[in-house]
Design an enzyme around this catalytic site. Structure first.
Site, PDB file in Angstrom:
ATOM      1  N   HIS A  19      -0.513  49.868  -4.653  1.00  0.00           N
ATOM      2  CA  HIS A  19      -0.082  49.066  -5.812  1.00  0.00           C
ATOM      3  C   HIS A  19       0.336  49.990  -6.971  1.00  0.00           C
ATOM      4  O   HIS A  19       1.342  49.749  -7.640  1.00  0.00           O
ATOM      5  CB  HIS A  19      -1.225  48.176  -6.323  1.00  0.00           C
ATOM      6  CG  HIS A  19      -1.650  47.071  -5.397  1.00  0.00           C
ATOM      7  ND1 HIS A  19      -2.964  46.847  -5.080  1.00  0.00           N
ATOM      8  CD2 HIS A  19      -0.948  46.127  -4.747  1.00  0.00           C
ATOM      9  CE1 HIS A  19      -3.058  45.793  -4.266  1.00  0.00           C
ATOM     10  NE2 HIS A  19      -1.834  45.335  -4.042  1.00  0.00           N
ATOM     11  N   LYS A  43     -10.340  30.960  -4.937  1.00  0.00           N
ATOM     12  CA  LYS A  43     -10.145  32.028  -3.954  1.00  0.00           C
ATOM     13  C   LYS A  43     -11.331  32.995  -4.004  1.00  0.00           C
ATOM     14  O   LYS A  43     -11.700  33.474  -5.079  1.00  0.00           O
ATOM     15  CB  LYS A  43      -8.832  32.776  -4.308  1.00  0.00           C
ATOM     16  CG  LYS A  43      -8.069  33.234  -3.077  1.00  0.00           C
ATOM     17  CD  LYS A  43      -6.709  33.782  -3.496  1.00  0.00           C
ATOM     18  CE  LYS A  43      -6.047  34.529  -2.372  1.00  0.00           C
ATOM     19  NZ  LYS A  43      -4.748  35.052  -2.715  1.00  0.00           N
ATOM     20  N   ARG A  92       5.242  46.634   2.752  1.00  0.00           N
ATOM     21  CA  ARG A  92       4.719  47.705   3.593  1.00  0.00           C
ATOM     22  C   ARG A  92       5.418  47.599   4.944  1.00  0.00           C
ATOM     23  O   ARG A  92       6.520  48.065   5.112  1.00  0.00           O
ATOM     24  CB  ARG A  92       3.190  47.592   3.717  1.00  0.00           C
ATOM     25  CG  ARG A  92       2.462  48.000   2.437  1.00  0.00           C
ATOM     26  CD  ARG A  92       1.048  47.527   2.452  1.00  0.00           C
ATOM     27  NE  ARG A  92       1.018  46.086   2.691  1.00  0.00           N
ATOM     28  CZ  ARG A  92      -0.035  45.320   2.585  1.00  0.00           C
ATOM     29  NH1 ARG A  92      -1.175  45.839   2.272  1.00  0.00           N
ATOM     30  NH2 ARG A  92       0.027  44.027   2.795  1.00  0.00           N
ATOM     31  N   SER A 130      -5.851  45.804   0.003  1.00  0.00           N
ATOM     32  CA  SER A 130      -7.130  45.532  -0.674  1.00  0.00           C
ATOM     33  C   SER A 130      -8.162  45.066   0.342  1.00  0.00           C
ATOM     34  O   SER A 130      -9.337  45.440   0.277  1.00  0.00           O
ATOM     35  CB  SER A 130      -6.948  44.445  -1.740  1.00  0.00           C
ATOM     36  OG  SER A 130      -5.987  44.822  -2.681  1.00  0.00           O
TER      37      SER A 130
END
Ligand code: PNS
Length: 165
Positions: A19, A43, A92, A130
């Site tokens: 990031h 979440k 990615r 992450s």
């Protein structure tokens, strides 16, 4: 010419070296980058939105062109409110593409004046997410270099808190 502001939205739970690489690259193209942390109460996250904002602010402390905020609701509404028309997303591997394509097209349908720009991280960050960082750390693995040092320390203390409770 008016300032070119890019919004870089995400969950950032937590921010990774990949990031950070995207933020740095974006600063080469835009005058300012707003890192926008999704505040999604339902979440499940390791860090609260406030904690994620605080970590990212500390990572970019010396960089006046980076602002960090949290947002809720639709991304396009937030981008409008922020006076921007540009969204940055990192790509990615190929598996990111379908999700990003759907989001971009939905956002375009909602707000045709907003464009999404994709950036690729340096190759050394391609595999970092992450989710995998949290998994490795929770299983006792070494996450050095996959996240900024202060984030690695925050992950370690979050995990220690969990063990204590
Ligand atoms: O880091 P992430 O989890 O891949 O980021 C996803 C994010 C925050 C960009 C996305 O979930 C989002 O924009 N959420 C806000 C709600 C919204 O606008 N949804 C419509 C997009 S299809």
């Amino acid at each position: 010419m008016s300032e070119r502001i890019a919004i870089y939205p995400g969950s950032f739970d937590p921010i990774t070296a990949g990031h950070c690489n995207i933020v740095e690259r974006s600063l080469g193209v835009f005058d300012k980058v707003v890192v926008a942390v999704l505040n999604h109460p339902s979440k499940r996250a390791m860090f609260s939105a406030e904690e994620r904002v605080d970590l990212i602010q500390r990572v970019f402390e010396g960089e006046a062109r980076v602002t960090v905020e949290s947002f809720g609701g639709l991304l396009v509404d937030y981008v409008d409110k922020r006076g921007s028309t540009s969204v940055i997303r990192g790509l990615r591997a190929v598996q990111d593409f379908e999700y990003e394509f759907q989001m971009t097209m939905m956002n375009r349908r909602l707000a045709p004046h907003i464009d999404t720009y994709f950036m690729m991280t340096d190759a050394e960050y391609f595999y970092i997410s992450s989710r995998t960082v949290k998994e490795v750390a929770s299983l006792g693995g070494d996450i050095t270099g996959t996240v900024p040092t202060l984030v690695a320390a925050a992950v370690a203390s979050k995990l220690a808190e969990g063990e204590g409770s």
